[in-house]
Design an enzyme around this catalytic site. Structure first.
Site, mmCIF file in Angstrom:
data_model
loop_
_atom_site.group_PDB
_atom_site.id
_atom_site.type_symbol
_atom_site.label_atom_id
_atom_site.label_comp_id
_atom_site.label_asym_id
_atom_site.label_seq_id
_atom_site.Cartn_x
_atom_site.Cartn_y
_atom_site.Cartn_z
ATOM 1 N N SER A 15 0.817 -1.219 0.000
ATOM 2 C CA SER A 15 0.000 0.000 0.000
ATOM 3 C C SER A 15 0.846 1.263 0.000
ATOM 4 O O SER A 15 0.406 2.313 -0.487
ATOM 5 C CB SER A 15 -0.948 0.016 1.201
ATOM 6 O OG SER A 15 -0.215 -0.075 2.415
ATOM 7 N N ASP A 199 -1.508 7.251 9.944
ATOM 8 C CA ASP A 199 -2.177 6.351 10.887
ATOM 9 C C ASP A 199 -1.184 5.482 11.653
ATOM 10 O O ASP A 199 -1.542 4.423 12.156
ATOM 11 C CB ASP A 199 -3.172 5.456 10.136
ATOM 12 C CG ASP A 199 -2.505 4.611 9.055
ATOM 13 O OD1 ASP A 199 -1.265 4.750 8.866
ATOM 14 O OD2 ASP A 199 -3.202 3.822 8.387
ATOM 15 N N HIS A 202 1.061 4.265 7.475
ATOM 16 C CA HIS A 202 1.135 4.819 6.124
ATOM 17 C C HIS A 202 1.653 6.260 6.139
ATOM 18 O O HIS A 202 1.457 6.985 7.116
ATOM 19 C CB HIS A 202 -0.239 4.755 5.450
ATOM 20 C CG HIS A 202 -0.760 3.361 5.311
ATOM 21 N ND1 HIS A 202 -1.616 2.805 6.233
ATOM 22 C CD2 HIS A 202 -0.520 2.411 4.383
ATOM 23 C CE1 HIS A 202 -1.896 1.561 5.867
ATOM 24 N NE2 HIS A 202 -1.234 1.293 4.750
#
Length: 260
Positions: A15, A199, A202
């Site tokens: 991600s 968070d 990320h």
């Protein structure tokens, strides 16, 4: 179908890579500076670890017989570890030794003449996972519906980052030490990482700015022939055509980005 016009940079990761095309993400910046010179292909897969990416990479990277007919990948940036470092029994967890082996398998795939996907013109860069902020991550997890438990550990992610560095040294592949740079920017305090993370896991815009800066520096130092400053546009800029408009058919022919 798009024609085979420009060579490419392939970003392979989880991600953190997938989010690289967010506004002011590192992939977006990379695409901007390589505009008209090399295309940036984002092969980031949210949630993936190195176990799961191996069969995917075999489908994303051309075989020797396919390579003459598709854009040549000049740079391959491999960025994993953030999910592999999830503590067991999380399904994303990959034991440290297998993580190292998986990275070596990815390198072997493009670098070994014995591989069906051997690509001698491809240069590889490894990147370490960034450090995590467990307090910030725990707040983000508890805010979900339903609430979730903390799913990362600071020291564990550090060990996976160190493993990336070890593989790079052993295999002779440049490593972008994002863990070290971001932790230094945070004053070597875990709580200071909140400035660079959304968070606890990320990256935000400031975090991605550091990723771009470090990757750009690594390409310039390790593979200067592939740095955008040393490439020409595949199609000439308009001012050259404007100087000789009667010759536009000749001037607008595709040329190599690597021939000045």
């Amino acid at each position: 179908m798009a024609a085979n016009v420009q060579d490419a940079i392939m970003l392979l990761g989880d991600s953190l890579t997938q989010g690289g095309f967010d506004m002011n993400g590192f992939a977006a910046k990379l695409a901007h500076v390589y505009n008209r010179k090399m295309d940036v292909i984002n092969r980031g897969f949210s949630g993936y670890n190195t176990d799961w990416i191996l069969p995917v990479f075999d489908q994303c990277f051309a075989t020797k017989s396919e390579q003459p007919h598709v854009p040549k990948v000049r740079l391959l940036v491999i960025w994993f570890g953030a999910n592999d470092a999830a503590p067991p029994p999380k399904p994303q967890h990959v034991p440290l030794e297998r993580f190292r082996a998986n990275l070596r398998k990815l390198l072997w795939t493009v670098r070994s003449p014995e591989s069906p996907r051997h690509s001698p013109d491809t240069r590889v860069v490894l990147m370490t996972p960034p450090p995590v902020n467990t307090a910030q991550r725990e707040r983000a997890q508890r805010a979900k519906s339903p609430p979730k438990e903390l799913d990362r550990e600071f020291e564990t992610t550090r060990r996976y980052a160190e493993a990336v560095g070890e593989v790079g040294r052993e295999e002779g592949v440049p490593v972008v030490d994002l863990w070290g740079r971001l932790f230094a920017e945070a004053g070597r305090r875990e709580e200071g990482l909140e400035e660079f993370l959304t968070d606890g896991l990320h990256l935000n815009e400031k975090g991605y700015a550091i990723v771009f800066e470090e990757l750009d520096k690594t390409i310039k130092n390790e593979y200067p022939e592939y740095h955008y400053d040393n490439l020409q546009s595949v199609f000439v800029y308009f001012d050259l055509i404007a100087e000789d408009p009667d010759n536009y058919m000749e001037l607008t022919k595709k040329r190599s980005a690597f021939t000045h």
